[in-house]
Design a protein around this motif. Structure first.
Motif, PDB file in Angstrom:
ATOM      1  N   ARG A 266       0.846  -1.201   0.000  1.00 23.21           N
ATOM      2  CA  ARG A 266       0.000   0.000   0.000  1.00 23.21           C
ATOM      3  C   ARG A 266       0.879   1.248   0.000  1.00 23.21           C
ATOM      4  NH1 ARG A 266      -5.408   1.186  -0.767  1.00 23.21           N
ATOM      5  NH2 ARG A 266      -6.018  -0.519   0.603  1.00 23.21           N
TER       6      ARG A 266
ATOM      7  N   TYR B  84       2.278   1.605  -3.684  1.00 19.96           N
ATOM      8  CA  TYR B  84       1.396   1.875  -4.811  1.00 19.96           C
ATOM      9  C   TYR B  84       0.245   2.841  -4.489  1.00 19.96           C
ATOM     10  CZ  TYR B  84       3.801  -1.982  -7.073  1.00 19.96           C
ATOM     11  OH  TYR B  84       4.758  -2.793  -7.630  1.00 19.96           O
ATOM     12  N   ASP B  85      -0.083   3.018  -3.217  1.00 20.06           N
ATOM     13  CA  ASP B  85      -1.190   3.904  -2.844  1.00 20.06           C
ATOM     14  C   ASP B  85      -0.885   4.554  -1.497  1.00 20.06           C
ATOM     15  OD1 ASP B  85      -3.632   5.221  -2.693  1.00 20.06           O
ATOM     16  OD2 ASP B  85      -4.744   3.444  -2.052  1.00 20.06           O
TER      17      ASP B  85
ATOM     18  N   THR C  47      -1.313   7.445  -0.345  1.00 15.17           N
ATOM     19  CA  THR C  47      -2.334   8.360   0.184  1.00 15.17           C
ATOM     20  C   THR C  47      -3.605   7.616   0.599  1.00 15.17           C
ATOM     21  OG1 THR C  47      -3.314   8.786  -1.991  1.00 15.17           O
ATOM     22  CG2 THR C  47      -1.460  10.201  -1.299  1.00 15.17           C
ATOM     23  N   ASN C  48      -3.621   6.283   0.431  1.00 19.91           N
ATOM     24  CA  ASN C  48      -4.790   5.461   0.786  1.00 19.91           C
ATOM     25  C   ASN C  48      -6.040   5.916   0.014  1.00 19.91           C
ATOM     26  OD1 ASN C  48      -5.891   3.263   2.133  1.00 19.91           O
ATOM     27  ND2 ASN C  48      -6.494   4.449   3.917  1.00 19.91           N
ATOM     28  N   PHE C  49      -5.842   6.196  -1.281  1.00 24.89           N
ATOM     29  CA  PHE C  49      -6.954   6.641  -2.122  1.00 24.89           C
ATOM     30  C   PHE C  49      -8.017   5.553  -2.244  1.00 24.89           C
ATOM     31  CE2 PHE C  49      -9.025   7.088  -6.259  1.00 24.89           C
ATOM     32  CZ  PHE C  49      -9.483   8.403  -6.199  1.00 24.89           C
ATOM     33  N   PHE C  50      -7.567   4.304  -2.454  1.00 24.42           N
ATOM     34  CA  PHE C  50      -8.504   3.171  -2.575  1.00 24.42           C
ATOM     35  C   PHE C  50      -8.765   2.610  -1.173  1.00 24.42           C
ATOM     36  CE2 PHE C  50      -6.372   3.385  -6.712  1.00 24.42           C
ATOM     37  CZ  PHE C  50      -7.466   3.493  -7.543  1.00 24.42           C
ATOM     38  N   ARG C  51      -9.707   3.204  -0.485  1.00 28.39           N
ATOM     39  CA  ARG C  51      -9.911   2.888   0.927  1.00 28.39           C
ATOM     40  C   ARG C  51     -11.334   2.431   1.239  1.00 28.39           C
ATOM     41  NH1 ARG C  51      -9.525   8.276   0.093  1.00 28.39           N
ATOM     42  NH2 ARG C  51     -11.299   9.579   0.710  1.00 28.39           N
TER      43      ARG C  51
END
Length: 220
Positions: free
Chosen positions: A201, A204-205, A207-211
């Protein structure tokens, strides 16, 4: 338990405590064999010969029909609540606890024991994100109702039954069966694999966009 634990990988068995519209309580067993018909008939014969069931509906069916078999129980627009946990075995004490707790079940509620183990248990724990490979059963009460004024009664029953079964649990849970239960339950789903997933996480993410999921937060 003895029959399911000795079954080949091609056979999957689920059991459930169910309540009929009349209020009568039953045990329902679902069996699915994926393989040659004659072999399947032979393998499930001990199950077919056990006891005197109220109803028997074992027959060859298309796979799509198997996948949609439970749809009638869960139509859109009704209210649902469940809470799940894994078990390694079903002891006599666990059975007594389940039966006692189910006697207070509201109408249309279920208590499901879903078989896992088998081929699942032969994959290394760190081979995929799924970590609970030592479990043999997924145990979860499901409450079903219509009137919002009954929310507290139905949710409380499911939570109380889950709490009663907690001493027999592995502590793990299947991520797809989680509701909004907090970080600790997400950790219980992924176990020792969680730090690796958090590192991914971060990569690749960050900012925790896919949360909007059973969220694995970026490592700090």
């Amino acid at each position: 338990m003895r029959f399911s634990s000795g079954a080949p990988d091609e056979l999957s068995l689920d059991a459930a405590l169910v309540t009929a519209p009349s209020g009568e309580r039953f045990v329902s067993i679902s069996a699915c064999y994926i393989g040659p018909l004659d072999e399947g008939q032979q393998i499930i014969q001990p199950l077919r010969e056990y006891g005197t069931p109220v109803e028997r509906r074992i027959a060859p069916v298309p796979y799509l029909q198997i996948q949609s078999a439970g749809d009638s129980l869960f139509p859109r627009g009704r209210r649902y609540y469940w809470k799940a946990q894994f078990m390694r075995e079903i002891t006599d004490q666990a059975i007594d606890t389940m039966l006692a707790a189910y006697m207070t079940a509201p109408s249309e509620s279920l208590l499901v024991l879903q078989q896992v183990g088998g081929a699942i248990s032969r994959v290394p724990m760190d081979g995929t994100p799924y970590a609970n490979r030592d479990a043999l059963y997924d145990c979860f009460p499901i409450s079903i109702w219509d009137n919002p004024s009954d929310d507290e009664t139905h949710i409380r029953w499911a939570r109380d039954l889950w709490d009663a079964m907690r001493p027999f649990s592995t502590g793990g849970v299947y991520a797809n069966n989680l509701g909004e239960e907090g970080t600790d339950r997400v950790l219980a789903a992924y176990g020792e694999n969680y730090p690796r997933l958090a590192a991914l996480r971060n990569k690749y993410d960050p900012t925790n966009f896919f949360r909007l999921n059973q969220n694995i937060k970026p490592a700090t």
